[in-house]
Design an enzyme around this catalytic site. Structure first.
Site, PDB file in Angstrom:
ATOM      1  N   HIS A   1       0.720  -1.165   0.034  1.00 28.15           N
ATOM      2  CA  HIS A   1      -0.009  -0.071   0.208  1.00 28.15           C
ATOM      3  C   HIS A   1       0.717   1.386   0.172  1.00 28.15           C
ATOM      4  O   HIS A   1       0.333   2.210  -0.053  1.00 28.15           O
ATOM      5  CB  HIS A   1      -0.895   0.019   1.214  1.00 28.15           C
ATOM      6  CG  HIS A   1      -2.204  -0.969   0.974  1.00 28.15           C
ATOM      7  ND1 HIS A   1      -3.384  -0.627   0.638  1.00 28.15           N
ATOM      8  CD2 HIS A   1      -2.118  -2.518   1.498  1.00 28.15           C
ATOM      9  CE1 HIS A   1      -3.998  -1.976   0.485  1.00 28.15           C
ATOM     10  NE2 HIS A   1      -3.355  -2.886   1.055  1.00 28.15           N
TER      11      HIS A   1
ATOM     12  N   ASP B   1       3.387   9.386  -1.135  1.00 27.03           N
ATOM     13  CA  ASP B   1       2.326   8.552  -0.827  1.00 27.03           C
ATOM     14  C   ASP B   1       2.122   7.610  -1.802  1.00 27.03           C
ATOM     15  O   ASP B   1       2.272   7.888  -3.029  1.00 27.03           O
ATOM     16  CB  ASP B   1       1.154   9.657  -0.752  1.00 27.03           C
ATOM     17  CG  ASP B   1       0.163   9.375   0.223  1.00 27.03           C
ATOM     18  OD1 ASP B   1      -0.114   8.198   0.815  1.00 27.03           O
ATOM     19  OD2 ASP B   1      -0.834  10.253   0.896  1.00 27.03           O
TER      20      ASP B   1
HETATM   21  C1  GDG Z   1      -1.870   3.910   3.179  1.00 20.50           C
HETATM   22  C2  GDG Z   1      -1.000   4.488   2.223  1.00 20.50           C
HETATM   23  C3  GDG Z   1      -2.835   4.376   0.245  1.00 20.50           C
HETATM   24  C4  GDG Z   1      -8.441  10.607   7.601  1.00 20.50           C
HETATM   25  N1  GDG Z   1      -8.819  11.574   8.600  1.00 20.50           N
HETATM   26  C5  GDG Z   1     -10.030  10.833   9.138  1.00 20.50           C
HETATM   27  C6  GDG Z   1     -10.287   9.807   8.092  1.00 20.50           C
HETATM   28  N2  GDG Z   1      -9.346   9.762   7.470  1.00 20.50           N
HETATM   29  C7  GDG Z   1      -9.296   8.540   6.404  1.00 20.50           C
HETATM   30  C8  GDG Z   1      -9.347   9.434   5.140  1.00 20.50           C
HETATM   31  C9  GDG Z   1      -8.836   8.380   4.001  1.00 20.50           C
HETATM   32  C10 GDG Z   1      -7.862   7.499   4.936  1.00 20.50           C
HETATM   33  O1  GDG Z   1      -8.169   7.997   6.400  1.00 20.50           O
HETATM   34  C11 GDG Z   1      -6.374   7.924   4.714  1.00 20.50           C
HETATM   35  O2  GDG Z   1      -6.045   6.978   3.551  1.00 20.50           O
HETATM   36  P1  GDG Z   1      -4.853   7.700   2.688  1.00 20.50           P
HETATM   37  O3  GDG Z   1      -4.834   7.083   1.476  1.00 20.50           O
HETATM   38  O4  GDG Z   1      -4.823   9.251   2.488  1.00 20.50           O
HETATM   39  O5  GDG Z   1      -3.501   7.510   3.589  1.00 20.50           O
HETATM   40  P2  GDG Z   1      -2.768   6.218   4.593  1.00 20.50           P
HETATM   41  O6  GDG Z   1      -3.757   6.071   5.967  1.00 20.50           O
HETATM   42  O7  GDG Z   1      -1.658   6.829   4.840  1.00 20.50           O
HETATM   43  O8  GDG Z   1      -2.971   4.935   3.948  1.00 20.50           O
HETATM   44  C12 GDG Z   1      -1.852   5.564   1.054  1.00 20.50           C
HETATM   45  C13 GDG Z   1      -3.511   3.896   1.486  1.00 20.50           C
HETATM   46  O9  GDG Z   1      -2.836   3.217   2.327  1.00 20.50           O
HETATM   47  C14 GDG Z   1      -4.467   2.680   0.547  1.00 20.50           C
HETATM   48  O10 GDG Z   1      -3.848   1.814  -0.040  1.00 20.50           O
HETATM   49  O11 GDG Z   1      -3.607   5.471  -0.578  1.00 20.50           O
HETATM   50  O12 GDG Z   1      -0.849   5.893   0.275  1.00 20.50           O
HETATM   51  O13 GDG Z   1      -0.240   5.409   3.102  1.00 20.50           O
HETATM   52  O14 GDG Z   1      -9.940   7.289   3.774  1.00 20.50           O
HETATM   53  O15 GDG Z   1     -10.590   9.663   4.659  1.00 20.50           O
HETATM   54  N3  GDG Z   1     -11.395   9.230   8.462  1.00 20.50           N
HETATM   55  C15 GDG Z   1     -12.398   9.528   9.270  1.00 20.50           C
HETATM   56  N4  GDG Z   1     -12.115  10.730  10.158  1.00 20.50           N
HETATM   57  C16 GDG Z   1     -10.926  11.395  10.097  1.00 20.50           C
HETATM   58  O16 GDG Z   1     -10.917  12.200  10.831  1.00 20.50           O
HETATM   59  N5  GDG Z   1     -13.237   8.694   9.699  1.00 20.50           N
END
Ligand code: GDG
Length: 464
Positions: A153, A361
């Site tokens: 990921h 990312d």
């Molecule tokens: C890893 C990889 C890859 C954030 N704040 C809140 C909240 N979030 C949720 C977002 C989104 C998720 O968290 C974050 O997803 P990301 O993709 O931006 O990043 P990582 O956590 O680093 O995930 C990344 C991912 O895996 C999938 O393969 O895209 O590159 O690093 O869904 O909405 N959710 C809630 N409250 C918040 O305050 N409910």
């Protein structure tokens, strides 16, 4: 159809509240039948390998508790202090400790030993992410002959960075035990090939088949998506509408710019604040017409580098607000708290600009969620880092170098003044991609490739 055994560090079956990835993996598990196995998140005084089986919303989960030492060395240590920074190009933050590497190996052996009795001869096994690189090899050494796939990921780092990790070679060799390895983008896949061809003498053909000595396995670029339908429905929910109104009223006619990120140094928050400040200085006419709302729930608080980024950002937001705020206006609203997904959807929709500027990312799902939550008749503009995996699929966003305060400032100015026609055109194309390559598409592509029903690599259907 074969049963599916999903193995990941944490298990979060149960649908909507847990986010798109959990939704997709749960859906795949419901379709195939099978089990989701991983760490319970709980600590036990002595590791017993006792499995706690549960049935949550039609998905069977199997979790195991870990000892304090495993949690410290495997999870806080090797996963969060060694691999995460290194794989996000931050060798300055990566900690190389033999005890971490040993704890990581031990925890993976324990996971393999515990999962073993759950796996039946025809099952497909799908291992998730950097916590579990060696799991496939551990399963093979215990006699598992099933098809085993691995999905990463996060980015795969450039060869010369990876070479700084003392266990780099062993770790990469261990991955050859899988039948299929998936990456979000062609770039991460190519980095992996580069390491494997230079260090292990591997060769990769045009269809993504990797050969190293006797081993032959398949590599694919298979970008994860969101549950676009679910997210658009969330954006239309009562809670989202209420939040939308609250945010609009609180902005008193100003343009709201939003950032939503786990509080993590890879997300480029410091650089984002500096880029925004630059915009305030360079565009005095726009000052007081905009507000940046940054939502950043803390994560991995036991790790020093996360404590440091938290205090740096608090200081920076305070300094920028102190320097630029007026009696009735604060430039940055910085919130260290998590919100529910329906509320987030309302915030995205009320914000005319989505500012997503990670330094590095694997993919970035916030960029896709922002797009999915927009009003089709009056959508906002996505500003996206070139260094997020998502940039490959989202060329209609305003792409920026997140290290350049000037580029962030220019993009903000362009986004805020963009005519509605252009916003609609860009958004429509972005939304088509988000809908077409959603999270169900991702999990189906991967499981089909693992089952070998699709000869074509996922990469060939991506937009360029
Ligand atoms: C890893 C990889 C890859 C954030 N704040 C809140 C909240 N979030 C949720 C977002 C989104 C998720 O968290 C974050 O997803 P990301 O993709 O931006 O990043 P990582 O956590 O680093 O995930 C990344 C991912 O895996 C999938 O393969 O895209 O590159 O690093 O869904 O909405 N959710 C809630 N409250 C918040 O305050 N409910």
């Amino acid at each position: 159809m074969s049963r599916l055994i999903v193995i990941s560090n944490r298990v979060s079956a149960g649908g909507g509240a847990q986010g798109g990835l959990a939704v997709a993996l749960s859906a795949a598990l419901r379709e195939h039948g099978g089990i989701w196995f991983g760490w319970s998140g709980n600590e036990t005084s002595e590791f017993t390998g006792h499995i706690n089986m549960e049935r949550v919303d039609g998905v069977t989960t199997a979790t195991v508790d870990l000892e304090e030492q495993d949690i410290e060395e495997y999870y806080d240590g090797y996963a969060n202090r060694t691999l995460w920074p290194l794989f996000h190009y931050r060798i300055d933050l990566a900690e190389y400790e033999r005890s971490f590497a040993d704890g990581y190996k031990r925890a993976n052996e324990r996971f393999a030993e515990t999962a073993l009795p759950l796996i039946e001869p025809d099952d497909l096994v799908w291992v998730q992410d950097y916590h579990m690189f060696p799991l496939g090899k551990e399963l093979r050494s215990r006699g598992v002959e099933n098809r085993i796939g691995f999905f990463l990921h996060i980015p795969w780092p450039p060869r010369r960075l990876l070479a700084t990790l003392p266990e780099a070679r062993a770790l990469t060799e261990g991955l050859l035990a899988y039948d299929l390895i998936g990456f979000h983008t062609e770039e991460w896949l190519q980095s992996f090939c580069d390491y494997v061809s230079h260090e292990l003498g591997g060769t990769v053909d045009d269809d993504g088949w990797l050969t190293v000595g006797e081993r032959r396995l398949r590599l694919i670029a298979c970008p994860v998506g969101i549950d676009a339908k679910e997210f658009a429905a969330l954006a239309a929910s009562e809670k989202a509408r209420e939040t939308y109104e609250r945010v609009r009223v609180s902005a008193v006619g100003r343009t709201m710019i939003v950032g939503v990120d786990r509080l993590d140094y890879s997300k480029g928050l410091e650089e984002r604040f500096l880029g925004y400040e630059r915009f305030l200085v360079e565009h005095p006419e726009e000052r007081k017409e905009v507000t940046l709302l940054q939502i950043a729930p803390p994560s991995r608080g036991t790790v020093d580098s996360y404590q440091r980024i938290r205090s740096t950002l608090e200081g920076l937001a305070g300094r920028i607000n102190g320097a630029h705020a007026g009696l009735d206006w604060v430039p940055i609203r910085y919130v260290n708290q998590g919100y529910t997904r329906d509320l987030l959807a309302g915030v995205y929709r009320a914000s005319k600009v989505g500012l997503v500027t990670p330094l590095r990312d694997g993919m970035n799902l916030v960029a896709k969620e922002y797009v999915a939550a927009q009003d089709p008749a009056d959508p906002g503009v996505l500003i996206l880092s070139r260094f997020a995996g998502a940039a490959d699929q989202m060329p209609e966003a305003l792409l920026v170098n997140p290290h350049s305060a000037e580029e962030i400032s220019d993009a903000l100015s362009r986004a805020i003044t963009m005519p509605r026609e252009e916003r609609i055109q860009r958004w429509r194309r972005l939304m088509n991609g988000v809908e077409e390559h959603d999270v169900m598409w991702w999990s189906k592509r991967f499981t089909d490739a693992l089952q070998d029903r699709h000869e074509q690599a996922c990469g060939s259907v991506l937009r360029n």
